[in-house]
Design a protein around this motif. Sequence first.
Motif, PDB file in Angstrom:
ATOM      1  N   THR A 168       0.861  -1.188   0.000  1.00 38.88           N
ATOM      2  CA  THR A 168       0.000   0.000   0.000  1.00 38.88           C
ATOM      3  C   THR A 168       0.896   1.237   0.000  1.00 38.88           C
ATOM      4  O   THR A 168       1.865   1.301   0.769  1.00 38.88           O
ATOM      5  N   ILE A 169       0.550   2.185  -0.855  1.00 38.29           N
ATOM      6  CA  ILE A 169       1.322   3.433  -0.883  1.00 38.29           C
ATOM      7  C   ILE A 169       0.820   4.303   0.273  1.00 38.29           C
ATOM      8  O   ILE A 169      -0.335   4.735   0.277  1.00 38.29           O
ATOM      9  N   ALA A 170       1.713   4.537   1.233  1.00 37.82           N
ATOM     10  CA  ALA A 170       1.313   5.345   2.383  1.00 37.82           C
ATOM     11  C   ALA A 170       1.419   6.830   2.011  1.00 37.82           C
ATOM     12  O   ALA A 170       0.604   7.655   2.428  1.00 37.82           O
ATOM     13  N   ALA A 171       2.423   7.149   1.204  1.00 42.19           N
ATOM     14  CA  ALA A 171       2.658   8.513   0.712  1.00 42.19           C
ATOM     15  C   ALA A 171       3.648   8.374  -0.430  1.00 42.19           C
ATOM     16  O   ALA A 171       4.301   7.329  -0.537  1.00 42.19           O
ATOM     17  N   PRO A 172       3.794   9.396  -1.302  1.00 44.44           N
ATOM     18  CA  PRO A 172       4.838   9.260  -2.331  1.00 44.44           C
ATOM     19  C   PRO A 172       6.173   8.989  -1.621  1.00 44.44           C
ATOM     20  O   PRO A 172       6.514   9.677  -0.660  1.00 44.44           O
ATOM     21  N   GLY A 173       6.861   7.926  -2.046  1.00 43.22           N
ATOM     22  CA  GLY A 173       8.133   7.596  -1.402  1.00 43.22           C
ATOM     23  C   GLY A 173       8.009   6.655  -0.213  1.00 43.22           C
ATOM     24  O   GLY A 173       9.019   6.273   0.383  1.00 43.22           O
ATOM     25  N   LYS A 174       6.794   6.280   0.124  1.00 35.38           N
ATOM     26  CA  LYS A 174       6.614   5.357   1.259  1.00 35.38           C
ATOM     27  C   LYS A 174       5.595   4.273   0.932  1.00 35.38           C
ATOM     28  O   LYS A 174       4.475   4.567   0.526  1.00 35.38           O
ATOM     29  N   VAL A 175       6.031   3.020   1.117  1.00 35.08           N
ATOM     30  CA  VAL A 175       5.122   1.897   0.843  1.00 35.08           C
ATOM     31  C   VAL A 175       5.096   1.004   2.077  1.00 35.08           C
ATOM     32  O   VAL A 175       6.144   0.735   2.678  1.00 35.08           O
ATOM     33  N   SER A 176       3.917   0.538   2.440  1.00 33.42           N
ATOM     34  CA  SER A 176       3.868  -0.428   3.540  1.00 33.42           C
ATOM     35  C   SER A 176       3.493  -1.796   2.979  1.00 33.42           C
ATOM     36  O   SER A 176       2.752  -1.899   1.988  1.00 33.42           O
ATOM     37  N   VAL A 177       4.038  -2.816   3.612  1.00 32.91           N
ATOM     38  CA  VAL A 177       3.730  -4.194   3.189  1.00 32.91           C
ATOM     39  C   VAL A 177       3.126  -4.923   4.370  1.00 32.91           C
ATOM     40  O   VAL A 177       3.768  -5.075   5.407  1.00 32.91           O
ATOM     41  N   LYS A 178       1.887  -5.367   4.176  1.00 34.87           N
ATOM     42  CA  LYS A 178       1.229  -6.086   5.268  1.00 34.87           C
ATOM     43  C   LYS A 178       1.202  -7.569   4.923  1.00 34.87           C
ATOM     44  O   LYS A 178       0.565  -7.976   3.951  1.00 34.87           O
ATOM     45  N   SER A 179       1.906  -8.350   5.698  1.00 35.99           N
ATOM     46  CA  SER A 179       1.945  -9.788   5.401  1.00 35.99           C
ATOM     47  C   SER A 179       0.823 -10.515   6.126  1.00 35.99           C
ATOM     48  O   SER A 179       0.181  -9.953   7.014  1.00 35.99           O
ATOM     49  N   SER A 180       0.613 -11.771   5.750  1.00 34.51           N
ATOM     50  CA  SER A 180      -0.536 -12.513   6.287  1.00 34.51           C
ATOM     51  C   SER A 180      -0.435 -12.765   7.790  1.00 34.51           C
ATOM     52  O   SER A 180      -1.424 -13.011   8.460  1.00 34.51           O
ATOM     53  N   ASP A 181       0.785 -12.671   8.361  1.00 36.11           N
ATOM     54  CA  ASP A 181       0.914 -12.876   9.813  1.00 36.11           C
ATOM     55  C   ASP A 181       0.637 -11.586  10.598  1.00 36.11           C
ATOM     56  O   ASP A 181       0.881 -11.522  11.810  1.00 36.11           O
ATOM     57  N   GLY A 182       0.165 -10.548   9.910  1.00 32.60           N
ATOM     58  CA  GLY A 182      -0.224  -9.320  10.606  1.00 32.60           C
ATOM     59  C   GLY A 182       0.900  -8.302  10.724  1.00 32.60           C
ATOM     60  O   GLY A 182       0.682  -7.179  11.166  1.00 32.60           O
ATOM     61  N   LYS A 183       2.115  -8.686  10.317  1.00 29.51           N
ATOM     62  CA  LYS A 183       3.248  -7.749  10.414  1.00 29.51           C
ATOM     63  C   LYS A 183       3.167  -6.706   9.309  1.00 29.51           C
ATOM     64  O   LYS A 183       2.861  -7.040   8.162  1.00 29.51           O
ATOM     65  N   THR A 184       3.471  -5.460   9.652  1.00 29.81           N
ATOM     66  CA  THR A 184       3.532  -4.426   8.615  1.00 29.81           C
ATOM     67  C   THR A 184       4.955  -3.893   8.559  1.00 29.81           C
ATOM     68  O   THR A 184       5.549  -3.555   9.574  1.00 29.81           O
ATOM     69  N   GLN A 185       5.469  -3.873   7.335  1.00 31.16           N
ATOM     70  CA  GLN A 185       6.833  -3.415   7.134  1.00 31.16           C
ATOM     71  C   GLN A 185       6.771  -2.124   6.328  1.00 31.16           C
ATOM     72  O   GLN A 185       6.009  -2.046   5.362  1.00 31.16           O
ATOM     73  N   GLU A 186       7.554  -1.154   6.695  1.00 39.35           N
ATOM     74  CA  GLU A 186       7.532   0.100   5.918  1.00 39.35           C
ATOM     75  C   GLU A 186       8.793   0.223   5.089  1.00 39.35           C
ATOM     76  O   GLU A 186       9.892  -0.062   5.555  1.00 39.35           O
ATOM     77  N   ILE A 187       8.598   0.636   3.850  1.00 39.20           N
ATOM     78  CA  ILE A 187       9.734   0.739   2.930  1.00 39.20           C
ATOM     79  C   ILE A 187       9.791   2.165   2.414  1.00 39.20           C
ATOM     80  O   ILE A 187       8.771   2.728   2.025  1.00 39.20           O
ATOM     81  N   GLU A 188      11.004   2.707   2.368  1.00 36.14           N
ATOM     82  CA  GLU A 188      11.171   4.042   1.787  1.00 36.14           C
ATOM     83  C   GLU A 188      11.768   3.864   0.399  1.00 36.14           C
ATOM     84  O   GLU A 188      12.643   3.015   0.204  1.00 36.14           O
ATOM     85  N   THR A 189      11.313   4.638  -0.551  1.00 35.11           N
ATOM     86  CA  THR A 189      11.782   4.462  -1.928  1.00 35.11           C
ATOM     87  C   THR A 189      11.704   5.761  -2.713  1.00 35.11           C
ATOM     88  O   THR A 189      10.831   6.580  -2.465  1.00 35.11           O
ATOM     89  N   LYS A 190      12.625   5.892  -3.667  1.00 38.84           N
ATOM     90  CA  LYS A 190      12.584   7.105  -4.503  1.00 38.84           C
ATOM     91  C   LYS A 190      11.439   7.007  -5.505  1.00 38.84           C
ATOM     92  O   LYS A 190      10.808   7.997  -5.839  1.00 38.84           O
ATOM     93  N   ASN A 191      11.212   5.802  -6.008  1.00 37.08           N
ATOM     94  CA  ASN A 191      10.189   5.618  -7.049  1.00 37.08           C
ATOM     95  C   ASN A 191       9.297   4.417  -6.734  1.00 37.08           C
ATOM     96  O   ASN A 191       9.768   3.422  -6.182  1.00 37.08           O
ATOM     97  N   ILE A 192       8.042   4.547  -7.149  1.00 38.21           N
ATOM     98  CA  ILE A 192       7.088   3.439  -6.970  1.00 38.21           C
ATOM     99  C   ILE A 192       6.497   3.097  -8.333  1.00 38.21           C
ATOM    100  O   ILE A 192       6.138   4.003  -9.098  1.00 38.21           O
TER     101      ILE A 192
END
Length: 347
Positions: A123-147
């Motif tokens: 899920t795009i949280a904001a330009p440059g930020k994506v969150s990944v929600k896995s099936s075990d309920g963990k959410t990981q946040e990723i920072e990126t220049k491009n999506i």
Amino acid sequence: MTEEIVKMEKFDVVIIGSGPGGYVAAIRAGQLGLKTAIIEKDKELGGTCLNVGCIPSKALLTSSDHFVFAKKEAEKHGIVIENARVDLNKMQQRKDKVVKTLTGGVRALMKTNKVTTFEGLGTIAAPGKVSVKSSDGKTQEIETKNIIIATGSAAIELPFAKFDGKTIVSSTEALTFTEPPPKFLVIGAGAIGLELGSVWARLGSEVTILEFLPRIAVGYDLELSNLLQRSLTAQGMTFHLETKVTAVKIDNGRVTATATKGNEELKFEADKVLVSVGRRPFAEGVGAEKVGVEVDEKKRIKIDNHFRTNVEGIYAIGDVIADRCSRIRPPMKASLALKSSPERPVM
Ligand SMILES: Cc1cc2nc3c(=O)[nH]c(=O)nc-3n(C[C@H](O)[C@H](O)[C@H](O)COP(=O)(O)OP(=O)(O)OC[C@H]3O[C@@H](n4cnc5c(N)ncnc54)[C@H](O)[C@@H]3O)c2cc1C
């Protein structure tokens, strides 16, 4: 399930969706030396095409074609095959193996090209930020220049024939039948309906195709679609063109579809019905619109000639973008016909 947020990683490019759009983009980005990640919500990489689309459908088309050859053609070549019959379980196992080999190949390519793979909903949280929600309920946040949004498409449902996965099916389930339905109804004579209709016709189903338009395989050359209809009719498929399905009812596990053709009302009974009336862009859960990404009236993501959306640093590719979702039924445009075939008169 408790939600746990783990530390943020930084990338040059993060791709959401691992179909032919996403995985090819990831490989190229990796080859160009960009720190790349790909996010896939399903277990296997490869998207619709590899898992439930082009590849398994072609595997079944090939197998069913071999069966028809063994049963009807081999003898003409002086090849004697007595009592050719189908072991559908084995045929499906072969298809699954083909799919597994290819999806495994994509996973290996990610490693070779140093692409980090995340399993979960991107899920795009904001330009440059994506969150990944896995099936075990963990959410990981990723920072990126491009999506890059490469979330593909999904089968369109008819309001009066919602998929139940058993009797009213999409192409996904029609690829996994454990026996040929004795009577198989297909709504929509596009590439997917014709492919799967012909697979099950070859394997023994009585297949009837209902199409709203006056011809099959719209988007392809008229001569080709006429030839194809003749060939499929010769294989035993029945076509009803200019036939509009208006209702689908299920009673005791059997389907009755009501349709109109001119002023006539027609009824069709079957064991299963495949609704293959096209595909729609799929971007649910991506949050593109929340961060201001523009979509058109069909919810397809709008892009420019460089696949850029209107939001800086966010791109989109594949079935989810305008003009690409119609790949199965390409638009009929005189300008396109002229470009591809200059000698041919335009009607
Ligand atoms: C039965 C069938 C037969 C076909 N045959 C052909 C053919 O012969 N030739 C051809 O050119 N095309 C064919 N197609 C069409 C082809 O499959 C698609 O055009 C192609 O898969 C589109 O690629 P894509 O990368 O845009 O999306 P997809 O392949 O749909 O991949 C998108 C991926 O994104 C993932 N995803 C979605 N949202 C998220 C999220 N928020 N987070 C993480 N992951 C997400 C999905 O799970 C999916 O894996 C066929 C389709 C079907 C159904």
